[in-house]
Design a protein around this motif. Sequence first.
Motif, PDB file in Angstrom:
ATOM      1  N   ASP A 101     144.225  -1.962  -6.738  1.00 47.46           N
ATOM      2  CA  ASP A 101     145.439  -2.636  -6.274  1.00 47.46           C
ATOM      3  C   ASP A 101     146.697  -1.982  -6.850  1.00 47.46           C
ATOM      4  N   ALA A 102     146.586  -1.488  -8.077  1.00 47.41           N
ATOM      5  CA  ALA A 102     147.749  -0.876  -8.730  1.00 47.41           C
ATOM      6  C   ALA A 102     148.157   0.436  -8.085  1.00 47.41           C
ATOM      7  N   VAL A 103     147.246   1.105  -7.376  1.00 44.05           N
ATOM      8  CA  VAL A 103     147.552   2.423  -6.817  1.00 44.05           C
ATOM      9  C   VAL A 103     147.404   2.457  -5.295  1.00 44.05           C
ATOM     10  N   SER A 104     147.411   1.302  -4.663  1.00 41.86           N
ATOM     11  CA  SER A 104     147.242   1.212  -3.212  1.00 41.86           C
ATOM     12  C   SER A 104     148.238   0.219  -2.628  1.00 41.86           C
ATOM     13  N   VAL A 105     148.543   0.374  -1.352  1.00 48.13           N
ATOM     14  CA  VAL A 105     149.377  -0.630  -0.682  1.00 48.13           C
ATOM     15  C   VAL A 105     148.555  -1.837  -0.262  1.00 48.13           C
ATOM     16  N   TYR A 106     147.238  -1.682  -0.256  1.00 52.02           N
ATOM     17  CA  TYR A 106     146.325  -2.759   0.119  1.00 52.02           C
ATOM     18  C   TYR A 106     145.031  -2.516  -0.635  1.00 52.02           C
ATOM     19  N   ALA A 107     144.440  -3.552  -1.189  1.00 53.52           N
ATOM     20  CA  ALA A 107     143.141  -3.447  -1.851  1.00 53.52           C
ATOM     21  C   ALA A 107     142.380  -4.743  -1.637  1.00 53.52           C
ATOM     22  N   ALA A 108     141.126  -4.625  -1.247  1.00 51.41           N
ATOM     23  CA  ALA A 108     140.327  -5.822  -0.985  1.00 51.41           C
ATOM     24  C   ALA A 108     138.868  -5.525  -1.262  1.00 51.41           C
ATOM     25  N   SER A 109     138.110  -6.579  -1.515  1.00 53.08           N
ATOM     26  CA  SER A 109     136.671  -6.488  -1.734  1.00 53.08           C
ATOM     27  C   SER A 109     135.955  -7.141  -0.555  1.00 53.08           C
ATOM     28  N   VAL A 110     134.903  -6.519  -0.075  1.00 55.46           N
ATOM     29  CA  VAL A 110     134.109  -7.103   1.006  1.00 55.46           C
ATOM     30  C   VAL A 110     133.287  -8.246   0.420  1.00 55.46           C
ATOM     31  N   PRO A 111     133.511  -9.492   0.893  1.00 50.51           N
ATOM     32  CA  PRO A 111     132.822 -10.632   0.273  1.00 50.51           C
ATOM     33  C   PRO A 111     131.488 -10.987   0.908  1.00 50.51           C
ATOM     34  N   ASP A 112     131.264 -10.557   2.155  1.00 51.42           N
ATOM     35  CA  ASP A 112     130.050 -10.939   2.858  1.00 51.42           C
ATOM     36  C   ASP A 112     129.867 -10.034   4.067  1.00 51.42           C
ATOM     37  N   THR A 113     128.833 -10.270   4.841  1.00 56.92           N
ATOM     38  CA  THR A 113     128.523  -9.421   5.996  1.00 56.92           C
ATOM     39  C   THR A 113     129.273  -9.849   7.256  1.00 56.92           C
ATOM     40  N   GLU A 114     130.038 -10.906   7.168  1.00 62.31           N
ATOM     41  CA  GLU A 114     130.777 -11.386   8.341  1.00 62.31           C
ATOM     42  C   GLU A 114     132.186 -10.803   8.415  1.00 62.31           C
ATOM     43  N   ARG A 115     132.732 -10.368   7.263  1.00 61.02           N
ATOM     44  CA  ARG A 115     134.151  -9.994   7.238  1.00 61.02           C
ATOM     45  C   ARG A 115     134.417  -8.534   6.898  1.00 61.02           C
ATOM     46  N   ALA A 116     133.374  -7.718   6.810  1.00 56.47           N
ATOM     47  CA  ALA A 116     133.592  -6.316   6.449  1.00 56.47           C
ATOM     48  C   ALA A 116     134.442  -5.601   7.493  1.00 56.47           C
ATOM     49  N   GLY A 117     134.143  -5.795   8.766  1.00 58.77           N
ATOM     50  CA  GLY A 117     134.919  -5.148   9.817  1.00 58.77           C
ATOM     51  C   GLY A 117     136.365  -5.581   9.807  1.00 58.77           C
ATOM     52  N   LEU A 118     136.592  -6.872   9.604  1.00 57.50           N
ATOM     53  CA  LEU A 118     137.958  -7.402   9.532  1.00 57.50           C
ATOM     54  C   LEU A 118     138.727  -6.736   8.393  1.00 57.50           C
ATOM     55  N   ILE A 119     138.096  -6.630   7.234  1.00 59.85           N
ATOM     56  CA  ILE A 119     138.777  -6.057   6.066  1.00 59.85           C
ATOM     57  C   ILE A 119     139.051  -4.571   6.270  1.00 59.85           C
ATOM     58  N   LEU A 120     138.098  -3.835   6.824  1.00 60.53           N
ATOM     59  CA  LEU A 120     138.327  -2.410   7.082  1.00 60.53           C
ATOM     60  C   LEU A 120     139.515  -2.211   8.024  1.00 60.53           C
ATOM     61  N   ARG A 121     139.609  -3.038   9.057  1.00 62.94           N
ATOM     62  CA  ARG A 121     140.714  -2.885  10.011  1.00 62.94           C
ATOM     63  C   ARG A 121     142.047  -3.325   9.397  1.00 62.94           C
ATOM     64  N   GLN A 122     142.020  -4.365   8.572  1.00 63.13           N
ATOM     65  CA  GLN A 122     143.246  -4.758   7.876  1.00 63.13           C
ATOM     66  C   GLN A 122     143.721  -3.631   6.962  1.00 63.13           C
ATOM     67  N   ALA A 123     142.785  -2.997   6.289  1.00 60.21           N
ATOM     68  CA  ALA A 123     143.136  -1.882   5.411  1.00 60.21           C
ATOM     69  C   ALA A 123     143.749  -0.732   6.207  1.00 60.21           C
ATOM     70  N   ALA A 124     143.145  -0.411   7.342  1.00 60.56           N
ATOM     71  CA  ALA A 124     143.681   0.674   8.167  1.00 60.56           C
ATOM     72  C   ALA A 124     145.082   0.353   8.659  1.00 60.56           C
ATOM     73  N   ARG A 125     145.315  -0.897   9.062  1.00 60.86           N
ATOM     74  CA  ARG A 125     146.660  -1.277   9.532  1.00 60.86           C
ATOM     75  C   ARG A 125     147.676  -1.157   8.410  1.00 60.86           C
ATOM     76  N   ALA A 126     147.295  -1.548   7.210  1.00 59.13           N
ATOM     77  CA  ALA A 126     148.217  -1.435   6.078  1.00 59.13           C
ATOM     78  C   ALA A 126     148.526   0.025   5.767  1.00 59.13           C
ATOM     79  N   ALA A 127     147.510   0.883   5.838  1.00 60.24           N
ATOM     80  CA  ALA A 127     147.723   2.299   5.564  1.00 60.24           C
ATOM     81  C   ALA A 127     148.636   2.939   6.602  1.00 60.24           C
ATOM     82  N   LEU A 128     148.540   2.486   7.845  1.00 55.14           N
ATOM     83  CA  LEU A 128     149.310   3.080   8.942  1.00 55.14           C
ATOM     84  C   LEU A 128     150.676   2.443   9.135  1.00 55.14           C
ATOM     85  N   ALA A 129     150.944   1.361   8.422  1.00 55.42           N
ATOM     86  CA  ALA A 129     152.233   0.679   8.566  1.00 55.42           C
ATOM     87  C   ALA A 129     153.348   1.555   8.006  1.00 55.42           C
TER      88      ALA A 129
END
Length: 541
Positions: free
Chosen positions: A124-152
């Motif tokens: 988190d200290a060296v990224s604009v977005y940092a998250a942990s995958v908590p389960d098998t239902e939200r991994a895709g959501l988190i990956l896409r949120q991360a990509a959107r943050a990187a591309l913003a």
Amino acid sequence: MRHDNGGDLLVAVLRELGIDTVFGIVSVHNLPLVEAVDRELRFVPVRHEASAVNAADAYGRARGSLGCALTSTGTGAGNAAGSLIESLAAGSSVLHVTGQVESAFLGGGRGYIHETKDQLGMLDAVSVYAASVPDTERAGLILRQAARAALASPGGPASVEWPIDLQYAAQNDEAPQPAVRALPPLVESDASAAGALLAAARRPLIWAGGGANGARDELTRLLEATGAGLLTSNSGRGAVPEDHGQVVGNFATTPAVRALLADADLLVTVGTHFRSNETADYTLELPGAHIQIDVDAAALGRVYPAAHTLHADASAALAALLAHARPAEEGWTARVGAVRAEVRANLHDSIGPQAAICDAIRAALPREAVVARDVTIPSSSWGNRLLEMYDPRDNVFPRGGGIGQGLGMGIGAALGRPDSPTVVIAGDGGLAVHLGELLTLAQERPPLTLIVFNDGGYGVLRNMQDRYGERRSGVDLVTPDFELLARACGLPYARISAEEHAAPVLDHAVASGGPVLVEVDLTALGPMKNPFTPPVRIPGQ
């Protein structure tokens, strides 16, 4: 949609993002991800996690998009942190996916292999977005949120840690939602007030930073409608091709450009953050009439005051200003052209025999080619200024100033743009930081010419100590026999030891279509007319 494991899900997301090549190091804590990427896309096994991020960073820069790096847990993620800082400083788009220990043991403090204290906090200290995958239902959501943050805008690296048990598990992924890029709306009254100031200007200048790279057409039209001169930061080089007669370039602190700034009656700055090394530690004087455009609200007025600030996307702001453009007074554009010629001629003369290498690189390369540069004297003195850039995607360098990143960046750029040649400018000291990436270069064999300037150490700091001190400390280094090193790695080798060698050696290396290591023997070549020292202040000097 169901995926058999996290690797298959990651591949699906990367395909959505247009990523076909991923850089990383395989580990017990990212094995499902690496196996899927290697099977379905292209996995490049770099030799250090920092290089994985550098390569992914430059892959995205060279394509104008997003890059992806895969690293392991704990030490692996920590090794990546320095290069994430570079991406953060540059606002470049990187999706960094790292492993994590099994969910049941996470945070237990048991000394589980590869576990580290608060890995997510570090990321988190060296990224604009940092998250942990908590389960098998939200991994895709988190990956896409991360990509959107990187591309913003302004963007940067986004990090996702993924526990290994969840990587192996089947994934349930919802259909992706269309990404909407949120940009601040241009306030019409602000644009009108700034436009009135532009309309009244008779001797205008424009300064383009990295934030102008997405508004190239609008910037060019405004430049030509006003007859202004264009200054750039290093990051803004190529926003307008540098062979354009009104592009002065990255020369703001030279005496001739300081005089031009003193006589200008308006400066329009676009997406530049006025870095210390580009403003002589903020002592550079700018015109009082200053219109500043930036999509990052925090940048407005942060370094220099601005009469009008436009918190907006550069394309929208420049298009609004274009309606108010008026030609400069007679003689102003001619003066801009004269200053452009003067600063280039002075620099070309001052670098002595290295001018032949600068000229030979440009002559050997087609117009569309990547020039990646590590932090070294040739880059800092002429590579960042005199070596012409025609497209910002071709201009790859560590904006944060850290050495050792050039080769990894060059590999990423070359694999991102395989139909164009890439040249890397590095010093012997910087190359040694990640010497192992010569093996990546030999294994992947991209069309990359690595030019190593060998002066036996850290030449920039050696020059500082020779100028300001009485002894040298830590700057003289043992360097390898680069011909033997190239042979050991299975790389072609060539040497430049005189000015007349530069053109034939570099023509042949670039035309080969594969990797070549070219050593520049600076002792044999001869010195610059004036030893280069970095633009930093030393108290009392």
